[in-house]
Design a protein around this motif. Sequence first.
Motif, PDB file in Angstrom:
ATOM      1  N   GLU A  39       0.829  -1.205   0.000  1.00  0.00           N
ATOM      2  CA  GLU A  39       0.000   0.000   0.000  1.00  0.00           C
ATOM      3  C   GLU A  39       0.865   1.257   0.000  1.00  0.00           C
ATOM      4  O   GLU A  39       0.583   2.220  -0.728  1.00  0.00           O
ATOM      5  CB  GLU A  39      -0.932   0.013   1.208  1.00  0.00           C
ATOM      6  CG  GLU A  39      -1.825   1.239   1.251  1.00  0.00           C
ATOM      7  CD  GLU A  39      -2.828   1.190   2.394  1.00  0.00           C
ATOM      8  OE1 GLU A  39      -3.926   1.736   2.206  1.00  0.00           O
ATOM      9  OE2 GLU A  39      -2.520   0.606   3.450  1.00  0.00           O
ATOM     10  N   LYS A  40       1.916   1.264   0.773  1.00  0.00           N
ATOM     11  CA  LYS A  40       2.810   2.428   0.829  1.00  0.00           C
ATOM     12  C   LYS A  40       3.451   2.673  -0.542  1.00  0.00           C
ATOM     13  O   LYS A  40       3.470   3.809  -1.026  1.00  0.00           O
ATOM     14  CB  LYS A  40       3.891   2.208   1.889  1.00  0.00           C
ATOM     15  CG  LYS A  40       4.757   3.418   2.131  1.00  0.00           C
ATOM     16  CD  LYS A  40       5.719   3.185   3.287  1.00  0.00           C
ATOM     17  CE  LYS A  40       6.592   4.393   3.514  1.00  0.00           C
ATOM     18  NZ  LYS A  40       7.570   4.174   4.582  1.00  0.00           N
ATOM     19  N   ALA A  41       3.933   1.613  -1.182  1.00  0.00           N
ATOM     20  CA  ALA A  41       4.521   1.752  -2.524  1.00  0.00           C
ATOM     21  C   ALA A  41       3.467   2.230  -3.515  1.00  0.00           C
ATOM     22  O   ALA A  41       3.745   3.100  -4.354  1.00  0.00           O
ATOM     23  CB  ALA A  41       5.127   0.425  -2.972  1.00  0.00           C
ATOM     24  N   ALA A  42       2.249   1.681  -3.427  1.00  0.00           N
ATOM     25  CA  ALA A  42       1.170   2.067  -4.339  1.00  0.00           C
ATOM     26  C   ALA A  42       0.851   3.557  -4.211  1.00  0.00           C
ATOM     27  O   ALA A  42       0.678   4.256  -5.219  1.00  0.00           O
ATOM     28  CB  ALA A  42      -0.070   1.230  -4.059  1.00  0.00           C
ATOM     29  N   LYS A  43       0.774   4.037  -3.006  1.00  0.00           N
ATOM     30  CA  LYS A  43       0.458   5.453  -2.795  1.00  0.00           C
ATOM     31  C   LYS A  43       1.571   6.360  -3.300  1.00  0.00           C
ATOM     32  O   LYS A  43       1.298   7.434  -3.843  1.00  0.00           O
ATOM     33  CB  LYS A  43       0.136   5.703  -1.326  1.00  0.00           C
ATOM     34  CG  LYS A  43      -1.221   5.111  -0.956  1.00  0.00           C
ATOM     35  CD  LYS A  43      -1.613   5.394   0.473  1.00  0.00           C
ATOM     36  CE  LYS A  43      -3.020   4.837   0.726  1.00  0.00           C
ATOM     37  NZ  LYS A  43      -3.478   5.087   2.079  1.00  0.00           N
ATOM     38  N   LEU A  44       2.829   5.932  -3.148  1.00  0.00           N
ATOM     39  CA  LEU A  44       3.933   6.714  -3.692  1.00  0.00           C
ATOM     40  C   LEU A  44       3.841   6.786  -5.218  1.00  0.00           C
ATOM     41  O   LEU A  44       3.975   7.861  -5.805  1.00  0.00           O
ATOM     42  CB  LEU A  44       5.282   6.107  -3.277  1.00  0.00           C
ATOM     43  CG  LEU A  44       5.699   6.339  -1.828  1.00  0.00           C
ATOM     44  CD1 LEU A  44       6.891   5.453  -1.464  1.00  0.00           C
ATOM     45  CD2 LEU A  44       6.044   7.806  -1.611  1.00  0.00           C
ATOM     46  N   ILE A  45       3.596   5.656  -5.868  1.00  0.00           N
ATOM     47  CA  ILE A  45       3.456   5.648  -7.327  1.00  0.00           C
ATOM     48  C   ILE A  45       2.247   6.487  -7.737  1.00  0.00           C
ATOM     49  O   ILE A  45       2.317   7.274  -8.690  1.00  0.00           O
ATOM     50  CB  ILE A  45       3.328   4.206  -7.868  1.00  0.00           C
ATOM     51  CG1 ILE A  45       4.648   3.461  -7.679  1.00  0.00           C
ATOM     52  CG2 ILE A  45       2.917   4.206  -9.340  1.00  0.00           C
ATOM     53  CD1 ILE A  45       4.583   1.972  -7.978  1.00  0.00           C
ATOM     54  N   GLY A  46       1.153   6.376  -7.003  1.00  0.00           N
ATOM     55  CA  GLY A  46      -0.038   7.172  -7.296  1.00  0.00           C
ATOM     56  C   GLY A  46       0.220   8.664  -7.192  1.00  0.00           C
ATOM     57  O   GLY A  46      -0.225   9.441  -8.046  1.00  0.00           O
ATOM     58  N   ASN A  47       0.956   9.074  -6.169  1.00  0.00           N
ATOM     59  CA  ASN A  47       1.281  10.494  -6.001  1.00  0.00           C
ATOM     60  C   ASN A  47       2.196  10.998  -7.110  1.00  0.00           C
ATOM     61  O   ASN A  47       2.007  12.100  -7.620  1.00  0.00           O
ATOM     62  CB  ASN A  47       1.924  10.742  -4.633  1.00  0.00           C
ATOM     63  CG  ASN A  47       0.925  10.637  -3.498  1.00  0.00           C
ATOM     64  OD1 ASN A  47      -0.269  10.779  -3.690  1.00  0.00           O
ATOM     65  ND2 ASN A  47       1.422  10.368  -2.308  1.00  0.00           N
ATOM     66  N   ILE A  48       3.183  10.202  -7.478  1.00  0.00           N
ATOM     67  CA  ILE A  48       4.138  10.609  -8.517  1.00  0.00           C
ATOM     68  C   ILE A  48       3.447  10.737  -9.873  1.00  0.00           C
ATOM     69  O   ILE A  48       3.723  11.654 -10.638  1.00  0.00           O
ATOM     70  CB  ILE A  48       5.315   9.608  -8.602  1.00  0.00           C
ATOM     71  CG1 ILE A  48       6.147   9.667  -7.319  1.00  0.00           C
ATOM     72  CG2 ILE A  48       6.193   9.893  -9.818  1.00  0.00           C
ATOM     73  CD1 ILE A  48       7.137   8.511  -7.164  1.00  0.00           C
ATOM     74  N   THR A  49       2.535   9.823 -10.177  1.00  0.00           N
ATOM     75  CA  THR A  49       1.891   9.794 -11.495  1.00  0.00           C
ATOM     76  C   THR A  49       0.543  10.495 -11.533  1.00  0.00           C
ATOM     77  O   THR A  49      -0.080  10.568 -12.588  1.00  0.00           O
ATOM     78  CB  THR A  49       1.678   8.339 -11.970  1.00  0.00           C
ATOM     79  OG1 THR A  49       0.834   7.675 -11.032  1.00  0.00           O
ATOM     80  CG2 THR A  49       2.991   7.613 -12.120  1.00  0.00           C
ATOM     81  N   ASP A  50       0.067  10.983 -10.398  1.00  0.00           N
ATOM     82  CA  ASP A  50      -1.264  11.578 -10.304  1.00  0.00           C
ATOM     83  C   ASP A  50      -2.318  10.578 -10.777  1.00  0.00           C
ATOM     84  O   ASP A  50      -3.242  10.910 -11.518  1.00  0.00           O
ATOM     85  CB  ASP A  50      -1.343  12.887 -11.097  1.00  0.00           C
ATOM     86  CG  ASP A  50      -2.571  13.705 -10.724  1.00  0.00           C
ATOM     87  OD1 ASP A  50      -3.018  13.624  -9.556  1.00  0.00           O
ATOM     88  OD2 ASP A  50      -3.106  14.409 -11.606  1.00  0.00           O
TER      89      ASP A  50
END
Length: 166
Positions: A39-50
């Motif tokens: 989940e932490k990795a997913a949220k980081l990728i989500g934030n970076i890619t909008d």
Amino acid sequence: MNPDNSENESLKLLQKAAATLKGEEKTAVIYFSLTGNTEKAAKLIGNITDADCYRIKSLNLPKFAWLFLSLAPPIVWRFVRIPITIEPALKLTDYKNIALGFPKWGFTCPPIASFIKKEKFQGKHVLPFMTYGGWDYERFYNKMCSTIKKKGAAIPMKLLIKRNTI
């Protein structure tokens, strides 16, 4: 890719991987997480890619039960699907780019295996990212990638993240 990455190296890898998903097309980050690492990795990728983020949820079982299920021989998962829900509701046809996150368990991750089995990835770019901490993680990851490719996806990059570095 160095599987024994440090926290700083993991962040750089996440940023590099996320860059493969940027562009004019919509991106979805879809993940299953039991302990919070994926989940932490997913949220980081989500934030970076909008990107829009979606969490796969499944049976409310204790961790030892999930471990037991993940040790079932892979042939079992060709015929059995674990019930899953995705929050919020997902319409995969709305997305060209998908980051798909999952943890490495025994021989499979049943909720992700069920998701992959039911979806169509034809013409999509899928970035599989896996958090791991144990044994045989590269073979497990490569098998998941192979299954996704067989469903029509292009995989622009592979991303393995050691659980204590995220």
